[in-house]
Design a protein around this motif. Structure first.
Motif, PDB file in Angstrom:
ATOM      1  N   LYS A 194      18.431  34.136   0.562  1.00 29.63           N
ATOM      2  CA  LYS A 194      19.825  33.740   0.348  1.00 29.63           C
ATOM      3  C   LYS A 194      20.611  34.865  -0.317  1.00 29.63           C
ATOM      4  N   VAL A 195      20.072  35.409  -1.404  1.00 28.98           N
ATOM      5  CA  VAL A 195      20.768  36.475  -2.133  1.00 28.98           C
ATOM      6  C   VAL A 195      20.876  37.734  -1.274  1.00 28.98           C
ATOM      7  N   PHE A 196      19.797  38.077  -0.570  1.00 26.90           N
ATOM      8  CA  PHE A 196      19.803  39.289   0.255  1.00 26.90           C
ATOM      9  C   PHE A 196      20.858  39.206   1.358  1.00 26.90           C
ATOM     10  N   TYR A 197      20.896  38.090   2.078  1.00 23.31           N
ATOM     11  CA  TYR A 197      21.845  37.960   3.184  1.00 23.31           C
ATOM     12  C   TYR A 197      23.287  37.948   2.681  1.00 23.31           C
ATOM     13  N   GLU A 198      23.514  37.302   1.561  1.00 22.40           N
ATOM     14  CA  GLU A 198      24.875  37.268   1.011  1.00 22.40           C
ATOM     15  C   GLU A 198      25.341  38.658   0.602  1.00 22.40           C
ATOM     16  N   TYR A 205      10.723  51.489  -0.596  1.00 19.08           N
ATOM     17  CA  TYR A 205      11.244  51.369  -1.955  1.00 19.08           C
ATOM     18  C   TYR A 205      10.278  50.499  -2.750  1.00 19.08           C
ATOM     19  N   LEU A 206       9.919  50.968  -3.943  1.00 19.34           N
ATOM     20  CA  LEU A 206       8.961  50.251  -4.784  1.00 19.34           C
ATOM     21  C   LEU A 206       9.622  49.879  -6.104  1.00 19.34           C
ATOM     22  N   GLU A 207       9.765  48.581  -6.336  1.00 20.03           N
ATOM     23  CA  GLU A 207      10.272  48.077  -7.619  1.00 20.03           C
ATOM     24  C   GLU A 207       9.069  47.841  -8.520  1.00 20.03           C
ATOM     25  N   GLN A 208       9.016  48.550  -9.653  1.00 25.72           N
ATOM     26  CA  GLN A 208       7.793  48.563 -10.449  1.00 25.72           C
ATOM     27  C   GLN A 208       7.845  47.724 -11.720  1.00 25.72           C
ATOM     28  N   HIS A 209       9.017  47.317 -12.152  1.00 24.49           N
ATOM     29  CA  HIS A 209       9.113  46.640 -13.449  1.00 24.49           C
ATOM     30  C   HIS A 209       9.976  45.389 -13.367  1.00 24.49           C
ATOM     31  N   ALA A 210       9.715  44.564 -12.374  1.00 23.76           N
ATOM     32  CA  ALA A 210      10.454  43.307 -12.260  1.00 23.76           C
ATOM     33  C   ALA A 210       9.894  42.288 -13.246  1.00 23.76           C
ATOM     34  N   GLU A 230      17.306  33.341 -10.603  1.00 25.74           N
ATOM     35  CA  GLU A 230      18.256  33.858  -9.618  1.00 25.74           C
ATOM     36  C   GLU A 230      18.926  35.136 -10.109  1.00 25.74           C
ATOM     37  N   GLU A 231      19.224  35.203 -11.411  1.00 28.06           N
ATOM     38  CA  GLU A 231      19.885  36.399 -11.938  1.00 28.06           C
ATOM     39  C   GLU A 231      18.978  37.625 -11.837  1.00 28.06           C
ATOM     40  N   LEU A 280      17.430  42.678  -8.619  1.00 31.12           N
ATOM     41  CA  LEU A 280      16.437  43.357  -7.791  1.00 31.12           C
ATOM     42  C   LEU A 280      16.972  43.617  -6.387  1.00 31.12           C
ATOM     43  N   VAL A 281      17.735  42.676  -5.855  1.00 29.33           N
ATOM     44  CA  VAL A 281      18.343  42.886  -4.538  1.00 29.33           C
ATOM     45  C   VAL A 281      19.386  44.000  -4.609  1.00 29.33           C
ATOM     46  N   ASP A 282      20.100  44.081  -5.712  1.00 29.92           N
ATOM     47  CA  ASP A 282      21.049  45.188  -5.891  1.00 29.92           C
ATOM     48  C   ASP A 282      20.320  46.531  -5.832  1.00 29.92           C
ATOM     49  N   ASN A 283      19.168  46.615  -6.484  1.00 30.99           N
ATOM     50  CA  ASN A 283      18.375  47.846  -6.432  1.00 30.99           C
ATOM     51  C   ASN A 283      17.900  48.133  -5.012  1.00 30.99           C
TER      52      ASN A 283
END
Length: 226
Positions: A12-16, A47-52, A111-112, A117-120
């Motif tokens: 949902k967040v990604f598509y929006e 792309y690797l997110e390492q500290h979520a 969600e926040e 993370l989607v912004d990154n």
């Protein structure tokens, strides 16, 4: 079809956000639990997110724990001719350290957190797939006091050779700079003390003037009665 509430929230967040970032292109997000780091087909980017930050819930003993070291792997591909892109995503799991079961558990996220993370992800996507200036990344630094120490032996990403739980010097420097900037905008303790002293002094002066006026008024009335 979504397999979990967190998966639905991710899509949902990604598509929006992609509808805003790249409205002329069509993008899809696919959850792929078999995704491997650095194993890319021609034309794909990583792309690797390492500290979520995420919360885990053991499906065996019901133990829950928070982690600031969740690793998320993304593979991205853009077909410029078709104006269509694809993102494959894998959220690495963790083992429960309470019961010691060999069952890996998935994380759930607010969600926040997903939005950040989607912004990154979109920042990396714009840089690597569109060759644009994607902007600044949101910094997620591991080792925050509310998350506790990371246990590599219970981490799926660590077991697959992804060394991620120690924050890089660059991240630490950027976070330190951010705190320094926010701290510079606050008044110092000495300035605050000086301001409080001046305020108290003016209050005393004002009170003295009021008392003097009351005294003069009473004296004037007494003289008039005589």
């Amino acid at each position: 079809m979504c397999t979990s509430l967190t998966t639905c929230e991710w899509k949902k967040v990604f598509y929006e956000k992609m509808e805003v970032a790249k409205p002329a292109d069509s993008w899809e997000l696919i959850i792929d639990p078999n995704l491997k780091p650095n194993e890319l087909a021609p034309g794909w980017k990583q792309y690797l997110e390492q500290h979520a930050s995420g919360r885990f819930h053991c499906s065996w003993c019901w133990h829950t724990w928070q982690s600031a070291h969740v690793v998320i792997l993304f593979h991205m591909y853009l077909d410029r001719a078709q104006r269509a892109g694809s993102v494959r995503m894998r959220v690495f799991k963790q083992l429960c350290y309470e019961c010691g079961t060999a069952r890996l558990d998935e994380s759930s996220m607010l969600e926040e957190n997903i939005e950040g993370l989607v912004d990154n992800l979109i920042t990396s996507l714009r840089e690597q797939c569109y060759e644009e200036d994607g902007g600044q990344y949101r910094i997620h630094v591991a080792g925050r006091p509310d998350a506790g120490p990371h246990r590599p032996e219970f981490c799926e990403a660590c077991q697959e050779g992804i060394a991620h739980w120690k924050p890089s010097e660059k991240l630490l420097e950027e976070e330190a700079s951010a705190y320094a900037i926010s701290g510079a905008s606050r008044p110092s303790a000495q300035d605050a003390a000086g301001y409080s002293f001046l305020s108290l002094r003016w209050c005393l002066v004002g009170a003295s003037v009021c008392l003097l006026l009351v005294y003069l008024q009473l004296s004037f009335r007494g003289s008039a009665l005589l």
